[in-house]
Motif scaffolding. Structure first.
Motif, mmCIF file in Angstrom:
data_model
loop_
_atom_site.group_PDB
_atom_site.id
_atom_site.type_symbol
_atom_site.label_atom_id
_atom_site.label_comp_id
_atom_site.label_asym_id
_atom_site.label_seq_id
_atom_site.Cartn_x
_atom_site.Cartn_y
_atom_site.Cartn_z
ATOM 1 N N LYS A 154 0.824 -1.213 0.000
ATOM 2 C CA LYS A 154 0.000 0.000 0.000
ATOM 3 C C LYS A 154 0.858 1.263 0.000
ATOM 4 O O LYS A 154 0.547 2.241 -0.689
ATOM 5 C CB LYS A 154 -0.934 0.001 1.215
ATOM 6 N N VAL A 155 1.962 1.237 0.739
ATOM 7 C CA VAL A 155 2.773 2.449 0.836
ATOM 8 C C VAL A 155 3.456 2.782 -0.487
ATOM 9 O O VAL A 155 3.867 3.930 -0.700
ATOM 10 C CB VAL A 155 3.811 2.321 1.976
ATOM 11 N N LEU A 156 3.529 1.826 -1.403
ATOM 12 C CA LEU A 156 4.109 2.108 -2.716
ATOM 13 C C LEU A 156 3.242 3.097 -3.495
ATOM 14 O O LEU A 156 3.736 3.778 -4.406
ATOM 15 C CB LEU A 156 4.263 0.810 -3.512
ATOM 16 N N GLU A 157 1.957 3.181 -3.146
ATOM 17 C CA GLU A 157 1.058 4.148 -3.779
ATOM 18 C C GLU A 157 1.078 5.502 -3.067
ATOM 19 O O GLU A 157 0.353 6.413 -3.456
ATOM 20 C CB GLU A 157 -0.368 3.594 -3.783
ATOM 21 N N ILE A 158 1.916 5.612 -2.025
ATOM 22 C CA ILE A 158 1.971 6.834 -1.223
ATOM 23 C C ILE A 158 3.361 7.458 -1.237
ATOM 24 O O ILE A 158 3.520 8.648 -1.532
ATOM 25 C CB ILE A 158 1.545 6.531 0.232
ATOM 26 N N GLY A 159 4.385 6.670 -0.912
ATOM 27 C CA GLY A 159 5.737 7.201 -0.765
ATOM 28 C C GLY A 159 6.350 7.679 -2.076
ATOM 29 O O GLY A 159 6.041 7.161 -3.151
ATOM 30 N N GLU A 160 7.215 8.690 -1.964
ATOM 31 C CA GLU A 160 7.920 9.300 -3.107
ATOM 32 C C GLU A 160 6.939 9.784 -4.182
ATOM 33 O O GLU A 160 7.180 9.667 -5.379
ATOM 34 C CB GLU A 160 8.966 8.351 -3.684
ATOM 35 N N GLY A 161 5.811 10.306 -3.709
ATOM 36 C CA GLY A 161 4.806 10.853 -4.611
ATOM 37 C C GLY A 161 3.592 9.946 -4.672
ATOM 38 O O GLY A 161 3.677 8.820 -5.162
ATOM 39 N N THR A 162 2.464 10.428 -4.159
ATOM 40 C CA THR A 162 1.242 9.621 -4.154
ATOM 41 C C THR A 162 0.751 9.351 -5.576
ATOM 42 O O THR A 162 1.185 9.993 -6.542
ATOM 43 C CB THR A 162 0.126 10.345 -3.378
ATOM 44 N N THR A 163 -0.182 8.425 -5.687
ATOM 45 C CA THR A 163 -0.810 8.155 -6.979
ATOM 46 C C THR A 163 -1.400 9.430 -7.568
ATOM 47 O O THR A 163 -1.273 9.702 -8.769
ATOM 48 C CB THR A 163 -1.911 7.090 -6.809
ATOM 49 N N GLU A 164 -2.023 10.232 -6.713
ATOM 50 C CA GLU A 164 -2.648 11.468 -7.184
ATOM 51 C C GLU A 164 -1.603 12.455 -7.715
ATOM 52 O O GLU A 164 -1.841 13.148 -8.712
ATOM 53 C CB GLU A 164 -3.453 12.109 -6.055
ATOM 54 N N VAL A 165 -0.451 12.518 -7.063
ATOM 55 C CA VAL A 165 0.629 13.382 -7.544
ATOM 56 C C VAL A 165 1.130 12.897 -8.905
ATOM 57 O O VAL A 165 1.395 13.707 -9.806
ATOM 58 C CB VAL A 165 1.775 13.447 -6.525
ATOM 59 N N GLN A 166 1.246 11.589 -9.084
ATOM 60 C CA GLN A 166 1.698 11.069 -10.382
ATOM 61 C C GLN A 166 0.705 11.432 -11.481
ATOM 62 O O GLN A 166 1.099 11.825 -12.587
ATOM 63 C CB GLN A 166 1.887 9.547 -10.323
ATOM 64 N N LEU A 167 -0.575 11.310 -11.184
ATOM 65 C CA LEU A 167 -1.587 11.682 -12.172
ATOM 66 C C LEU A 167 -1.504 13.168 -12.512
ATOM 67 O O LEU A 167 -1.639 13.562 -13.678
ATOM 68 C CB LEU A 167 -2.980 11.333 -11.638
ATOM 69 N N MET A 168 -1.284 13.990 -11.507
ATOM 70 C CA MET A 168 -1.145 15.428 -11.729
ATOM 71 C C MET A 168 0.055 15.728 -12.622
ATOM 72 O O MET A 168 -0.037 16.524 -13.570
ATOM 73 C CB MET A 168 -0.978 16.139 -10.386
ATOM 74 N N LEU A 169 1.193 15.066 -12.337
ATOM 75 C CA LEU A 169 2.396 15.304 -13.127
ATOM 76 C C LEU A 169 2.224 14.836 -14.569
ATOM 77 O O LEU A 169 2.661 15.512 -15.515
ATOM 78 C CB LEU A 169 3.589 14.594 -12.482
ATOM 79 N N ILE A 170 1.590 13.683 -14.748
ATOM 80 C CA ILE A 170 1.364 13.172 -16.100
ATOM 81 C C ILE A 170 0.451 14.119 -16.876
ATOM 82 O O ILE A 170 0.708 14.438 -18.046
ATOM 83 C CB ILE A 170 0.767 11.752 -16.046
ATOM 84 N N ALA A 171 -0.602 14.584 -16.219
ATOM 85 C CA ALA A 171 -1.530 15.509 -16.881
ATOM 86 C C ALA A 171 -0.819 16.785 -17.320
ATOM 87 O O ALA A 171 -1.039 17.290 -18.427
ATOM 88 C CB ALA A 171 -2.692 15.838 -15.944
ATOM 89 N N ARG A 172 0.052 17.293 -16.465
ATOM 90 C CA ARG A 172 0.807 18.494 -16.829
ATOM 91 C C ARG A 172 1.708 18.236 -18.029
ATOM 92 O O ARG A 172 1.827 19.081 -18.933
ATOM 93 C CB ARG A 172 1.663 18.943 -15.644
ATOM 94 N N GLN A 173 2.329 17.067 -18.048
ATOM 95 C CA GLN A 173 3.274 16.761 -19.117
ATOM 96 C C GLN A 173 2.601 16.585 -20.474
ATOM 97 O O GLN A 173 3.247 16.748 -21.507
ATOM 98 C CB GLN A 173 4.084 15.501 -18.754
ATOM 99 N N VAL A 174 1.317 16.242 -20.462
ATOM 100 C CA VAL A 174 0.607 16.129 -21.742
ATOM 101 C C VAL A 174 -0.105 17.429 -22.110
ATOM 102 O O VAL A 174 -0.841 17.483 -23.092
ATOM 103 C CB VAL A 174 -0.389 14.944 -21.736
ATOM 104 N N GLY A 175 0.116 18.482 -21.305
ATOM 105 C CA GLY A 175 -0.378 19.797 -21.665
ATOM 106 C C GLY A 175 -1.675 20.225 -21.031
ATOM 107 O O GLY A 175 -2.286 21.208 -21.469
ATOM 108 N N LEU A 176 -2.103 19.533 -19.974
ATOM 109 C CA LEU A 176 -3.370 19.896 -19.320
ATOM 110 C C LEU A 176 -3.124 20.760 -18.083
ATOM 111 O O LEU A 176 -2.050 20.748 -17.511
ATOM 112 C CB LEU A 176 -4.121 18.623 -18.925
#
Length: 376
Positions: free
Chosen positions: A354-376
């Protein structure tokens, strides 16, 4: 593994044997006792794993980050606590000194860190500054030729062992300025508070940290003043690839344990793996692990080629951490009652993943970063 060069393949096989013969036999014991596996860490040190991605001039092995990832995948298959000890020791402990330290700092700290004789910790997260690490409240005030540090940190890995020698701390050095400062753990005023009682990663060392008028020389500034936050974002981008490799190992470990169990456990007159529902579940688990591996291989290749890799690192971390959690849940179900017993590896993976979805950037942070990188 068939696509790997001989050097990478040999490394992965060597670590796989170490994980099987040295790590796995003591995993349940350390997990149950909440003890740090010093003997396992010493074994990894003697193999040179803590020095894998560092140049030989600083005591390293002259390898690269992908080699580290391969080692983490193999360790993650059998014991996530051991794998995160290596990952944090390298990616979060030694790597900031290597990436941003001056020559004197590198020569002082890297030989002991790359040899595994000492560990360093990464003091970033605070009680009110997790995903939004820019909310750091720890302060460092320049008083003559010394920094005076006050504040606290939370959830810091490798910060309280008997071989921890250094903590790299982000602190406010001005109203709109975050810098990074090296704090030796024997500095008066520094304290690793009692370890957390965690759901998983029982054999990983994790503490809150306190800084009470901690004074360190001005030359302990790591990198340029005011660039601490930006520098650690770079470290986190790299670290997400490493965490993805660890998570891929966990996902694959759940597959391997499930295949073994489904081949041996008999129900309704035949091994349960011959029942389509079990077979198809394991097939999906294998697909998740394969996809996760492909994602982190791609991110690591881009990083080593000097190409932008922020999006790919976030994708790898997202896909692999979810694969680990999903596979752990399915593996526990396949094992039935035995999957609920901590002596079984899949039960530990269920708690650990479970902590793999939290530590060093939560799942939500990864989604935010990916969205930014595709121009959203």
């Amino acid at each position: 593994m068939d696509l790997l060069s001989n050097d990478y393949r040999d490394l992965a096989l060597t670590v796989r044997e170490f994980a099987r013969d040295v790590v796995a036999p003591v995993s349940a014991q350390h997990d149950a006792a909440y003890t740090f596996p010093y003997e396992v860490v010493a074994g990894m040190a003697s193999m040179g794993l803590f020095g894998l991605p560092f140049p030989e001039e600083y005591g390293g092995q002259g390898g690269d980050y992908f080699g580290l990832c391969l080692a983490l995948e193999e360790l993650g298959k059998v014991d996530q606590s051991v794998a995160i000890t290596l990952e944090a020791g390298v990616s979060l402990g030694a790597m900031p000194v290597y990436r941003f330290g001056n020559e004197a700092q590198k020569k002082e700290w890297l030989p002991s860190l790359t040899s595994g004789q000492a560990l360093a910790a990464f003091g970033l997260t605070e009680a009110g500054a997790g995903s939004d690490a820019s909310g750091t409240r720890t302060t460092a005030v320049l008083d003559g030729d010394h920094w005076v540090i006050n504040g606290s940190k939370q959830f810091i890995t490798n910060s309280g062992t008997s071989i921890t020698r250094l903590v790299t701390v982000t602190a406010r050095t001005g109203p709109e300025e975050i810098s990074t400062i090296l704090v030796p753990t024997d500095t008066p005023g520094f304290r690793a508070e009692p370890a957390y009682d965690k759901v998983g990663w029982h054999a990983s060392d994790t503490h809150p940290l306190s800084f009470d008028d901690v004074r360190v020389p001005a030359e302990n500034l790591l990198g340029e003043r005011g660039r601490g936050y930006a520098n650690f974002l770079r470290i986190l981008d790299e670290g997400r690839i490493a965490i993805a490799a660890l998570a891929t190992g966990a996902a694959q470990g759940c597959v391997d344990e499930s295949v073994k169990y489904a081949s041996e456990r008999v129900a309704f007159g035949q091994p349960i793996g011959r029942h389509q529902s079990i077979a198809f579940t394991i097939a999906r688990m294998e697909a998740r692990a394969h996809t996760a591996r492909t994602a982190y291989y791609d991110a690591a290749a881009r990083m080593l080629a000097g190409k932008p890799f922020k999006k790919e690192a976030s994708i790898a971390k997202l896909v692999a951490s979810e694969a680990a959690m999903d596979n752990a849940r399915d593996a526990t179900q396949i094992h039935g009652g035995y999957g609920f017993m901590n002596e079984y590896a899949v039960a530990r993976h269920y708690r650990d993943s479970k902590v793999l979805e939290i530590g060093e950037g939560t799942t939500e942070v990864q989604l935010m970063l990916i969205a930014r990188q595709v121009g959203l």
